[in-house]
Design an enzyme around this catalytic site. Structure first.
Site, PDB file in Angstrom:
ATOM      1  N   TYR A 124       0.778  -1.225   0.015  1.00 33.02           N
ATOM      2  CA  TYR A 124      -0.162  -0.105   0.035  1.00 33.02           C
ATOM      3  C   TYR A 124       0.813   1.043  -0.139  1.00 33.02           C
ATOM      4  O   TYR A 124       2.043   1.276   0.035  1.00 33.02           O
ATOM      5  CB  TYR A 124      -1.228  -0.213   1.237  1.00 33.02           C
ATOM      6  CG  TYR A 124      -0.487  -0.204   2.440  1.00 33.02           C
ATOM      7  CD1 TYR A 124       0.554   0.097   3.163  1.00 33.02           C
ATOM      8  CD2 TYR A 124      -1.762  -0.613   3.377  1.00 33.02           C
ATOM      9  CE1 TYR A 124       0.853   0.046   4.574  1.00 33.02           C
ATOM     10  CE2 TYR A 124      -1.500  -0.832   4.736  1.00 33.02           C
ATOM     11  CZ  TYR A 124      -0.112  -0.193   5.435  1.00 33.02           C
ATOM     12  OH  TYR A 124       0.035  -0.508   6.720  1.00 33.02           O
ATOM     13  N   GLU A 125       0.179   2.600  -0.025  1.00 33.11           N
ATOM     14  CA  GLU A 125       0.678   3.617  -0.402  1.00 33.11           C
ATOM     15  C   GLU A 125       1.673   3.842  -1.578  1.00 33.11           C
ATOM     16  O   GLU A 125       2.741   4.382  -1.658  1.00 33.11           O
ATOM     17  CB  GLU A 125       1.575   4.057   0.678  1.00 33.11           C
ATOM     18  CG  GLU A 125       1.033   4.635   2.058  1.00 33.11           C
ATOM     19  CD  GLU A 125      -0.139   5.559   1.579  1.00 33.11           C
ATOM     20  OE1 GLU A 125       0.029   6.419   0.794  1.00 33.11           O
ATOM     21  OE2 GLU A 125      -1.149   5.420   2.315  1.00 33.11           O
ATOM     22  N   GLY A 126       1.499   3.087  -2.631  1.00 26.63           N
ATOM     23  CA  GLY A 126       1.993   2.857  -3.878  1.00 26.63           C
ATOM     24  C   GLY A 126       2.839   2.006  -3.638  1.00 26.63           C
ATOM     25  O   GLY A 126       3.899   1.740  -2.488  1.00 26.63           O
TER      26      GLY A 126
END
Ligand code: FAD
Length: 592
Positions: A434-436
Site C-alpha cells: 500500500y501507499e504505492g
C-alpha cells in the site's frame, strides 16, 4: 506471547549522540534535550509495551466484525484508544493553534515506531488521522481547519484516505467517483472506494473521509481530480456530529494480516462533501497525505523488523540445541543456546544491523522534514522528496525480509501461531503494497525524482556522503572499517546514475528495468551512511569516556557487520542495472 522492549536507549543515542538535535539549529529542537526526550520516550514506551503490545495477538485472532453496517474493533481497542488520546500522542507534532503540542515531527516518528512495533493494526487508526491532519493543515480553508483540526488532533474524530476503486489502484487517472456541485458550495459525492483503512469503526464519534473524485467539466486522467472532505456525520452549528451523511461501509475485507484494522469497502451515495483546496488540485492535496503516509509506511517496515528481531534474539538465548564448536558454552545443560552457532549469529546480525541502520535513516528523514518545514530550507525539502521512495521501498522490502529471518531463528516455533512471529511476517507484508507498491516507488525514484531540477537533490545527497567521508578521514580505523566501504558503495551509486543518464534517454526501458535495483542500491548507501555517522559518534563517545562503553562497542561491531555483509550488495545491484532491459523484456508475452 511475543515480547516488546521499547528501544529507548537506541533512540536517545540517535537523537543526542548522532543527530545532536539540541545543537542542530532547527527551531523547536533546542527544547528537546536529553531529559525531555527521555521522559517522552519512556511514557510512549510504557503505553506501547503495557497497553498496545498485549492487544496485538488479540486483534489478530479476533479481527474486526461487521454487524448491520457497523464495524466493531477487537476487544480492548476502544479502551486503548482512549488511553492514547488521553496521552495526547495523536497531536504530538500538530499545530498548538488547533490543540496540538507543536513538537517536532521527529518526536512523532520516534514514538510512532514504538506504537507500530507494539501493534501495527491498532496504530493505523491514528496514523491515517495524522495524514488527514497534514492534508487539511496544508490545503484546507480557514473554516475547515477551525472546524475539523481540533477534533482530529484530539483524536475525538479520525481520518481516512480514499483513493482506490475496483478498477483503479496504481493508475489514479481511472478514478470514477463523481462530485456534483449542489449549489450551496457543497458537492454530492457518488462512487465506491475499496480497501479503505479505518474506513469505519467504533473508536471515534465521527470519521472524516478525504476522497479523490471528479467534479464535472474536468479533463480525463489525474488532472481532473479534486479532493473532498466527506464527514460520516455532518457537523451541526456547534461543530458536533449531526445528521448522518450518505456514506457507509458496505463490507470488510478478509486479509492476510493487520486483522485488527478495518479494511473497508466504502459506498458514497450522493454524500455531502466539501472541496479541499482548488477544484482539480486533488492530486497535489492528496500528495501531502501520501508523502507523509509513505514515510510512515517505511517506518512500519522498520518497526515490524525491530519487534521481530527482539523476539528472535530472546529465543536464540533460551533455545538449547547442539554444542558450540569451541566447546560447551552451557556445560551444566543438555545443550548450548543456539546463539553460539555461527549461522544463527549471522542471521541475528543481519537483522540487528538492518534494524539499527533503518532506525537511524527514519530519524534522519524525520529531521529533514522538520528542517524543511521549520526553516523553509529548500535543500532539505528536495533531499527528503528524493529519499521518500527509498525510505518507503527499501525499508519495507528489507523490513519484511527481516521478519522472515527472525521467524527462521525460531525454527518450527516461528511458523506456528503461539510465538507470534508469523503475525509480524503477515502484518509486515502489506507495507510493500500500500501507499504505492514498491515497484511504483522505484519508478518514482528513477523516473521522476532522480532527474528533478537537473538532478540537484541527487547531487546534494552525494555531497552529504562526501562530507562524512572527508570529516572522518583522519581516523584510520573509522576509514578502513566504515568510510572505505561507504566510498566503494557510493561509487556504485554514481556509476548507476551515470548509466541511467547515458542510457535512459536512448532507451527508457533500460532505466526502468533497473529501477528496483537502483532503489535497493540507494537504500544500502543510505544505511551505509547512517552506519558511518553512528560509528563516528560511538568512537567519539568511547574516546571521551561518555555513556555506556558496552553500548558503543556493540554499535561498532554491528556497524562493521553492515559494512562487510550488507553493503557489498551494491555491486550486485549495479551489475543488474548495467545488464539493461534485454533480459527483462526479451521474452515474448505469450511465452510467460
Ligand atoms: C490492507 C490494505 C489497505 C489499504 N488501504 C488503503 C487506503 O486506506 N486508502 C486507499 O486509497 N487505498 C488503500 N489500499 C490500496 C492500495 O494502496 C493499493 O492496493 C495499491 O496502491 C496498489 O494498487 P492495486 O492493488 O490496484 O495494484 P495494481 O495497480 O493493479 O498493480 C498490480 C501490480 O502491477 C504493478 N504496476 C501497476 N502499474 C504499474 C506501472 N505503471 N509500472 C510498473 N508496475 C506497475 C504494481 O507494482 C503491482 O505489483 C489498501 C490496500 C490494502 C490491501
Amino acid at each position: 506471547m511475543p515480547i516488546y522492549i521499547p528501544p529507548t536507549e537506541d533512540m536517545q543515542y540517535l537523537l543526542h549522540d548522532v543527530l545532536q538535535v539540541s545543537a542542530s539549529g532547527i527551531p523547536g529542537y533546542e527544547e528537546i534535550d536529553r531529559d525531555v526526550t527521555a521522559a517522552i520516550l519512556d511514557e510512549a514506551g510504557k503505553l506501547a509495551a503495557e497497553v498496545l503490545a498485549p492487544l496485538n495477538a488479540v486483534g489478530d485472532a479476533e479481527g474486526c466484525r461487521f454487524e448491520n453496517g457497523v464495524v466493531r474493533t477487537p476487544t480492548g481497542f476502544r479502551e486503548a484508544y482512549q488511553k492514547m488520546r488521553a496521552g495526547g500522542w495523536m497531536g504530538v507534532d500538530a499545530d498548538p493553534a488547533h490543540g496540538g503540542q507543536g513538537m517536532p515531527y521527529l518526536i512523532y516518528s520516534a514514538t510512532g515506531e514504538m506504537f507500530v512495533s507494539a501493534n501495527m493494526a491498532f496504530n493505523m487508526y491514528q496514523g491515517l488521522t495524522h495524514g488527514a491532519i497534514a492534508a487539511l493543515d496544508a490545503h484546507g480553508s480557514e473554516a475547515q481547519k477551525a472546524l475539523y483540526l481540533p477534533k482530529l488532533i484530539d483524536g475525538a474524530w479520525s481520518g481516512t484516505m480514499n483513493l482506490t476503486e475496483p478498477q483503479c489502484g496504481t493508475d489514479l487517472g481511472l478514478i470514477r467517483t463523481r462530485a456534483e456541485p449542489q449549489g450551496d458550495g457543497s458537492y454530492a459525492v457518488t462512487g465506491t472506494k475499496i480497501w479503505i483503512s479505518s474506513g469505519e469503526h467504533d473508536l471515534t464519534e465521527n470519521i472524516v473521509h478525504l476522497v479523490l473524485a471528479r467534479a464535472p467539466g474536468g479533463p480525463a486522467g489525474t488532472k481532473g481530480l479534486s479532493l473532498f472532505l466527506v464527514p460520516k456525520f455532518l457537523p451541526d452549528a456547534e461543530g458536533r456530529p449531526g445528521a448522518r451523511n450518505a456514506v457507509s461501509c458496505a463490507g470488510l475485507e478478509s486479509k492476510m494480516g493487520i486483522h485488527g484494522n478495518a479494511t473497508c469497502v466504502m459506498s458514497y451515495d450522493g454524500a455531502t462533501g466539501f472541496l479541499v483546496g482548488e477544484e482539480r488540485g486533488g492530486m497535489r492535496a492528496m500528495f501531502t497525505m501520501m508523502n507523509e503516509a509513505r514515510l510512515g509506511v517505511g517506518m512500519q517496515g522498520l518497526a515490524q523488523a525491530s519487534v521481530a528481531y527482539q523476539n528472535a534474539r530472546a529465543w536464540a538465548r533460551e533455545r538449547l540445541q547442539g554444542r558450540a564448536l569451541s566447546g560447551p558454552a552451557n556445560p551444566d545443560g543438555p545443550a548450548d543456546p543456539i546463539l553460539v552457532h555461527p549461522d544463527v549469529r549471522r542471521n541475528l546480525m543481519h537483522q540487528k544491523s538492518f534494524v539499527e541502520g533503518a532506525r537511524a535513516f527514519v530519524f534522519w528523514g524525520s529531521e529533514l522534514i522538520d528542517r524543511a518545514h521549520r526553516t523553509k530550507d529548500a535543500d532539505a525539502e528536495a533531499l527528503i522528496s528524493l529519499l521518500t521512495p527509498v525510505i518507503k521501498g527499501f525499508l519495507t522490502d528489507r523490513g519484511f525480509e527481516t521478519t522472515v529471518l527472525a521467524q527462521q531463528t525460531l525454527g518450527g516455533t516461528g511458523y506456528t501461531r503461539a510465538a507470534g512471529l508469523e503475525q509480524f511476517v503477515r502484518d509486515a507484508r502489506i507495507t510493500m503494497i500500500y501507499e504505492g507498491t514498491n515497484g511504483i516507488q522505484a519508478l518514482d525514484l528513477v523516473g521522476r525524482k532522480l532527474g528533478q531540477d537537473g538532478g540537484k537533490a541527487m547531487m546534494a545527497f552525494f555531497e552529504t556522503v562526501k562530507a562524512v567521508l572527508r570529516d572522518g578521514e583522519g581516523d584510520a580505523e573509522l576509514k578502513s572499517d566504515f568510510l572505505d566501504p561507504l566510498k566503494a558503495a557510493l561509487k556504485d551509486l554514481n556509476d548507476a546514475v551515470m548509466y541511467f543518464m547515458a542510457e535512459g534517454m536512448k532507451a527508457p526501458a533500460n532505466a526502468l528495468a533497473g529501477s528496483h535495483d537502483f532503489l535497493h542500491l540507494f537504500g544500502h548507501v543510505c544505511l551505509g551512511l547512517m552506519w558511518a555517522r553512528m560509528a563516528r559518534a560511538s568512537r567519539a563517545a568511547l574516546e571521551a569516556g561518555d555513556g555506556n562503553p558496552d553500548f558503543h562497542v556493540a554499535k561498532l561491531a554491528t556497524g562493521r557487520y553492515y559494512m562487510s555483509r550488507h553493503l557489498p550488495a551494491t555491486g550486485l545491484h549495479l551489475a543488474r542495472i548495467r545488464s539493461g532491459a534485454e533480459s527483462v523484456m526479451g521474452l515474448a508475452p505469450e511465452r510467460f
